[in-house]
Scaffold this motif. Structure first.
Motif, PDB file in Angstrom:
ATOM      1  N   SER A  97       0.841  -1.208   0.000  1.00  0.00           N
ATOM      2  CA  SER A  97       0.000   0.000   0.000  1.00  0.00           C
ATOM      3  C   SER A  97       0.872   1.252   0.000  1.00  0.00           C
ATOM      4  CB  SER A  97      -0.964   0.004   1.182  1.00  0.00           C
ATOM      5  OG  SER A  97      -0.281   0.184   2.404  1.00  0.00           O
ATOM      6  N   GLY A  98       1.968   1.230   0.755  1.00  0.00           N
ATOM      7  CA  GLY A  98       2.882   2.374   0.770  1.00  0.00           C
ATOM      8  C   GLY A  98       3.560   2.576  -0.573  1.00  0.00           C
ATOM      9  N   ILE A  99       4.046   1.502  -1.163  1.00  0.00           N
ATOM     10  CA  ILE A  99       4.767   1.606  -2.432  1.00  0.00           C
ATOM     11  C   ILE A  99       3.824   2.021  -3.563  1.00  0.00           C
ATOM     12  CG2 ILE A  99       5.985   0.245  -4.192  1.00  0.00           C
ATOM     13  CD1 ILE A  99       7.278  -1.290  -1.786  1.00  0.00           C
ATOM     14  N   ILE A 100       2.658   1.411  -3.636  1.00  0.00           N
ATOM     15  CA  ILE A 100       1.713   1.751  -4.708  1.00  0.00           C
ATOM     16  C   ILE A 100       1.201   3.176  -4.532  1.00  0.00           C
ATOM     17  CG2 ILE A 100      -0.560   1.234  -5.679  1.00  0.00           C
ATOM     18  CD1 ILE A 100       0.095  -1.763  -5.019  1.00  0.00           C
ATOM     19  N   THR A 101       0.812   3.530  -3.315  1.00  0.00           N
ATOM     20  CA  THR A 101       0.286   4.876  -3.069  1.00  0.00           C
ATOM     21  C   THR A 101       1.321   5.938  -3.403  1.00  0.00           C
ATOM     22  OG1 THR A 101      -1.172   4.033  -1.339  1.00  0.00           O
ATOM     23  CG2 THR A 101      -0.738   6.396  -1.332  1.00  0.00           C
ATOM     24  N   LEU A 102       2.574   5.708  -3.014  1.00  0.00           N
ATOM     25  CA  LEU A 102       3.623   6.694  -3.271  1.00  0.00           C
ATOM     26  C   LEU A 102       4.171   6.598  -4.695  1.00  0.00           C
ATOM     27  CD1 LEU A 102       5.384   6.594   0.193  1.00  0.00           C
ATOM     28  CD2 LEU A 102       3.767   8.288  -0.667  1.00  0.00           C
ATOM     29  N   SER A 103       3.592   5.734  -5.509  1.00  0.00           N
ATOM     30  CA  SER A 103       3.917   5.678  -6.927  1.00  0.00           C
ATOM     31  C   SER A 103       2.892   6.456  -7.748  1.00  0.00           C
ATOM     32  CB  SER A 103       3.945   4.231  -7.413  1.00  0.00           C
ATOM     33  OG  SER A 103       4.958   3.524  -6.766  1.00  0.00           O
ATOM     34  N   ILE A 104       1.683   6.547  -7.216  1.00  0.00           N
ATOM     35  CA  ILE A 104       0.621   7.245  -7.956  1.00  0.00           C
ATOM     36  C   ILE A 104       0.338   8.632  -7.392  1.00  0.00           C
ATOM     37  CG2 ILE A 104      -0.463   5.101  -8.704  1.00  0.00           C
ATOM     38  CD1 ILE A 104      -2.586   5.514  -6.529  1.00  0.00           C
ATOM     39  N   SER A 105       0.892   8.932  -6.240  1.00  0.00           N
ATOM     40  CA  SER A 105       0.634  10.199  -5.575  1.00  0.00           C
ATOM     41  C   SER A 105       1.963  10.905  -5.307  1.00  0.00           C
ATOM     42  CB  SER A 105      -0.091   9.919  -4.249  1.00  0.00           C
ATOM     43  OG  SER A 105      -0.340  11.095  -3.552  1.00  0.00           O
ATOM     44  N   ASN A 106       2.126  12.106  -5.842  1.00  0.00           N
ATOM     45  CA  ASN A 106       3.382  12.842  -5.678  1.00  0.00           C
ATOM     46  C   ASN A 106       3.370  13.617  -4.361  1.00  0.00           C
ATOM     47  OD1 ASN A 106       5.723  14.308  -5.909  1.00  0.00           O
ATOM     48  ND2 ASN A 106       5.343  14.924  -8.012  1.00  0.00           N
ATOM     49  N   TRP A 107       4.418  13.433  -3.561  1.00  0.00           N
ATOM     50  CA  TRP A 107       4.493  14.070  -2.250  1.00  0.00           C
ATOM     51  C   TRP A 107       5.469  15.243  -2.213  1.00  0.00           C
ATOM     52  CZ3 TRP A 107       3.931  11.763   3.138  1.00  0.00           C
ATOM     53  CH2 TRP A 107       2.692  11.127   3.258  1.00  0.00           C
ATOM     54  N   SER A 108       5.943  15.722  -3.342  1.00  0.00           N
ATOM     55  CA  SER A 108       6.888  16.837  -3.319  1.00  0.00           C
ATOM     56  C   SER A 108       6.493  17.902  -4.332  1.00  0.00           C
ATOM     57  CB  SER A 108       8.303  16.354  -3.620  1.00  0.00           C
ATOM     58  OG  SER A 108       9.189  17.451  -3.655  1.00  0.00           O
ATOM     59  N   GLU A 109       6.189  19.076  -3.824  1.00  0.00           N
ATOM     60  CA  GLU A 109       5.867  20.208  -4.685  1.00  0.00           C
ATOM     61  C   GLU A 109       7.144  20.774  -5.303  1.00  0.00           C
ATOM     62  OE1 GLU A 109       3.105  24.179  -4.335  1.00  0.00           O
ATOM     63  OE2 GLU A 109       4.222  23.540  -2.570  1.00  0.00           O
ATOM     64  N   ALA A 110       8.207  20.817  -4.523  1.00  0.00           N
ATOM     65  CA  ALA A 110       9.460  21.432  -4.964  1.00  0.00           C
ATOM     66  C   ALA A 110      10.209  20.579  -5.983  1.00  0.00           C
ATOM     67  CB  ALA A 110      10.357  21.691  -3.753  1.00  0.00           C
ATOM     68  N   ASP A 111      10.250  19.263  -5.794  1.00  0.00           N
ATOM     69  CA  ASP A 111      11.033  18.392  -6.667  1.00  0.00           C
ATOM     70  C   ASP A 111      10.302  17.059  -6.861  1.00  0.00           C
ATOM     71  OD1 ASP A 111      12.918  16.995  -8.072  1.00  0.00           O
ATOM     72  OD2 ASP A 111      14.527  17.275  -6.615  1.00  0.00           O
ATOM     73  N   PRO A 112       9.549  16.920  -7.948  1.00  0.00           N
ATOM     74  CA  PRO A 112       8.776  15.693  -8.168  1.00  0.00           C
ATOM     75  C   PRO A 112       9.623  14.416  -8.165  1.00  0.00           C
ATOM     76  CG  PRO A 112       8.096  17.397  -9.707  1.00  0.00           C
ATOM     77  CD  PRO A 112       9.312  17.914  -8.984  1.00  0.00           C
ATOM     78  N   ASP A 113      10.936  14.529  -8.450  1.00  0.00           N
ATOM     79  CA  ASP A 113      11.789  13.342  -8.416  1.00  0.00           C
ATOM     80  C   ASP A 113      11.927  12.774  -7.003  1.00  0.00           C
ATOM     81  OD1 ASP A 113      12.209  13.394 -11.137  1.00  0.00           O
ATOM     82  OD2 ASP A 113      14.043  14.573 -10.982  1.00  0.00           O
ATOM     83  N   TYR A 114      11.622  13.571  -5.988  1.00  0.00           N
ATOM     84  CA  TYR A 114      11.668  13.094  -4.608  1.00  0.00           C
ATOM     85  C   TYR A 114      10.273  12.775  -4.069  1.00  0.00           C
ATOM     86  CZ  TYR A 114      16.590  13.998  -3.860  1.00  0.00           C
ATOM     87  OH  TYR A 114      17.951  13.940  -3.917  1.00  0.00           O
TER      88      TYR A 114
END
Length: 189
Positions: A71-88
């Motif tokens: 759930s953590g890996i899939i969620t953090l693959s479809i949901s971006n958690w960084s406004e400043a740097d999408p690569d992070y």
């Protein structure tokens, strides 16, 4: 706790996408994930320490572990958690594919082993599998905490390598069990 984590994580990712991050969604998502991970670890420790095992617990514990990680890996693959740097802010697409594929292969392989050799089947955790799990947890933490002293790509590569290696080792172990039980067509090259 998994549905609560996924909900808060997705809502936080949506707030990032809107350009108005809502930290009150981020911190509960992190807290829920940490509580779930810590309680799972404590549960395993208590079970081992006091030799309290049940057949239901043996079945449900790995399902809960995989459920939390996936759930953590899939969620953090479809949901971006960084406004400043999408690569992070999110995992590359290949990472959840690798983790899900390895787990699916292990699940199918275990079912095949159980069908062919029954109760003689041995399921033995390997250190590479434990390292892969720790690396996957670290990668999830990396995104959620927005750590930047190492590139996220490096953390994901390490987790991916151990995930792949552990999958190969488990498959080889399963094939060897088939060979030991006289299934002549099982080969490891």
């Amino acid at each position: 706790m998994i549905p609560a984590f996924v909900t808060m994580a997705i809502y936080y990712g949506q707030s990032i996408q809107r350009g108005a991050p809502l930290e009150w969604q981020r911190f509960p998502a992190i807290a829920i994930f940490l509580i779930a991970a810590i309680s799972d670890g404590l549960d395993g420790y208590v079970a081992r320490r006091y030799n309290q095992h049940s057949s239901l617990g043996v079945l449900l514990d790995p399902i809960a572990d995989k459920g939390l990680l996936l759930s953590g890996i899939i969620t953090l693959s479809i949901s971006n958690w960084s406004e400043a740097d999408p690569d992070y802010g999110r995992f590359p697409a290949w990472f959840p594919v690798l983790v899900i594929t390895r787990d699916a292969v292990l699940l199918v392989g275990t079912a095949i082993l159980h069908y062919l050799i029954g109760n003689k089947m041995k399921v033995k955790p390997n250190w590479t599998g434990k390292v892969a799990t720790v690396c996957q947890m670290c990668a999830i933490a990396w995104v959620m905490l927005q750590l930047r002293f190492l590139p996220l790509f490096f953390v994901v590569i390490v987790a991916g390598i151990f995930t792949l290696i552990s999958g190969v080792i488990y498959v080889i172990f399963g094939v060897r069990q088939l060979q030991a039980e006289g299934h002549a067509h099982a080969e490891v090259q």
